[in-house]
Design a protein around this motif. Structure first.
Motif, short mmCIF file in Angstrom:
data_model
loop_
_atom_site.label_atom_id
_atom_site.label_comp_id
_atom_site.label_asym_id
_atom_site.label_seq_id
_atom_site.Cartn_x
_atom_site.Cartn_y
_atom_site.Cartn_z
N UNK A 1 -112.68 -75.25 -43.41
CA UNK A 1 -112.49 -76.40 -44.29
C UNK A 1 -112.71 -77.66 -43.47
N UNK A 2 -113.25 -78.70 -44.10
CA UNK A 2 -113.48 -79.95 -43.38
C UNK A 2 -113.17 -81.13 -44.28
N UNK A 3 -112.72 -82.21 -43.63
CA UNK A 3 -112.48 -83.48 -44.32
C UNK A 3 -112.95 -84.58 -43.38
N UNK A 4 -113.68 -85.52 -43.93
CA UNK A 4 -114.20 -86.58 -43.08
C UNK A 4 -114.70 -87.76 -43.88
N UNK B 1 -117.62 -93.33 -47.49
CA UNK B 1 -117.01 -92.47 -48.50
C UNK B 1 -116.54 -91.16 -47.93
N UNK B 2 -115.73 -90.49 -48.70
CA UNK B 2 -115.11 -89.23 -48.31
C UNK B 2 -116.11 -88.07 -48.36
N UNK B 3 -115.95 -87.12 -47.46
CA UNK B 3 -116.66 -85.84 -47.48
C UNK B 3 -115.61 -84.74 -47.44
N UNK B 4 -115.65 -83.84 -48.41
CA UNK B 4 -114.76 -82.68 -48.44
C UNK B 4 -115.64 -81.44 -48.44
N UNK B 5 -115.26 -80.42 -47.66
CA UNK B 5 -116.07 -79.22 -47.62
C UNK B 5 -115.28 -77.98 -47.30
N UNK B 6 -115.82 -76.84 -47.67
CA UNK B 6 -115.24 -75.53 -47.37
C UNK B 6 -116.38 -74.55 -47.21
N UNK B 7 -116.14 -73.50 -46.45
CA UNK B 7 -117.21 -72.53 -46.24
C UNK B 7 -116.68 -71.18 -45.83
N UNK B 8 -117.56 -70.21 -45.83
CA UNK B 8 -117.27 -68.84 -45.43
C UNK B 8 -118.40 -68.41 -44.50
N UNK B 9 -118.04 -67.94 -43.31
CA UNK B 9 -119.03 -67.55 -42.30
C UNK B 9 -118.92 -66.07 -42.01
N UNK B 10 -120.06 -65.40 -42.00
CA UNK B 10 -120.15 -64.00 -41.56
C UNK B 10 -120.76 -64.02 -40.16
N UNK B 11 -119.98 -63.59 -39.16
CA UNK B 11 -120.43 -63.61 -37.78
C UNK B 11 -121.42 -62.48 -37.50
N UNK B 12 -122.51 -62.83 -36.81
CA UNK B 12 -123.53 -61.88 -36.37
C UNK B 12 -123.47 -61.79 -34.86
N UNK B 13 -124.20 -60.85 -34.25
CA UNK B 13 -124.21 -60.76 -32.79
C UNK B 13 -124.79 -62.02 -32.14
N UNK B 14 -124.50 -62.21 -30.86
CA UNK B 14 -125.05 -63.29 -30.03
C UNK B 14 -124.62 -64.68 -30.49
N UNK C 1 -125.07 -90.10 -42.26
CA UNK C 1 -124.29 -89.38 -41.24
C UNK C 1 -122.82 -89.31 -41.62
N UNK C 2 -122.12 -88.34 -41.04
CA UNK C 2 -120.68 -88.20 -41.29
C UNK C 2 -119.98 -87.71 -40.03
N UNK C 3 -118.67 -87.93 -39.98
CA UNK C 3 -117.79 -87.39 -38.94
C UNK C 3 -116.63 -86.73 -39.67
N UNK C 4 -116.24 -85.52 -39.24
CA UNK C 4 -115.19 -84.79 -39.96
C UNK C 4 -114.32 -83.98 -39.00
N UNK C 5 -113.11 -83.75 -39.42
CA UNK C 5 -112.23 -82.78 -38.77
C UNK C 5 -112.46 -81.46 -39.48
N UNK C 6 -112.60 -80.39 -38.70
CA UNK C 6 -112.88 -79.08 -39.29
C UNK C 6 -111.91 -78.05 -38.72
#
Length: 192
Positions: A116-119, A145-158, A98-103
């Protein structure tokens, strides 16, 4: 092979809910819950690719009219297998937990959003050591331990979306060098 440890520390969950209730009404009205399920592949120079994935849920608060938001997410991730060492003595490691992160999320264009997230994660690393192809040692070890992440989201309806993400974790075991596998994932997100 160890399975994904989907337990979430109770204190982290309680903290997230307490934050939501402690905010004043105008800020709480701007909150949105988000859920992501992103299976993927973990890549490592020596081991090639192995299955991994990330699942997370959290609450994001609007940071103003520009559409940016930030919040806290809780989840679990599995970083696949890495193999190090020659055939004579080879170490295979698998980390999950499990992890906890600020996003934070920022809109890029109509329907597109970068995040982007760091946790920190409470990772469990399983180690299997083989000598000339035969398994001779098996153990597991917990670590923070550290978790670093980044992402790109394409929004769909609903409130749905398609998310492509990259997360960096770590395989750590006492006495061995730390390996930082990269998890490439493609999945779905929901905001409500």
């Amino acid at each position: 092979m160890p399975c994904l440890d989907a337990t979430i520390p109770a204190f982290s969950l309680a903290f997230t809910f307490a934050m939501g209730f402690a905010l004043p009404d105008p800020a709480a009205a701007q909150a949105a819950w988000t859920v992501e399920l992103a299976p993927g592949l973990a890549s490592d120079a020596e081991a090639g690719r192995s299955a991994g994935g990330r699942v997370s849920a959290g609450v994001m608060w609007s940071l103003g009219a520009a559409g940016a938001s930030a919040g806290v997410v809780l989840g679990a991730a599995s970083f696949g297998d890495t193999r190090t060492g020659p055939w004579v003595q080879r170490h295979r490691r698998h980390t999950s937990g499990p992890f906890a992160a600020l996003q934070a999320a920022v809109p890029l264009a109509e329907g597109w959003q970068a995040q982007a997230r760091i946790g920190l994660g409470r990772w469990q690393t399983a180690l299997v050591t083989s000598v000339n192809g035969a398994e001779v040692f098996e153990s597991s070890e917990p670590h923070i331990g550290l978790l670093l992440g980044a992402g790109l989201t394409c929004r769909l309806p609903m409130g749905l979306g398609v998310v492509a993400a990259v997360d960096v974790g770590q395989h750590r075991f006492d006495g061995l060098p730390t390996v930082r596998p990269v998890l490439w994932s493609l999945g779905l997100s929901a905001t409500f």
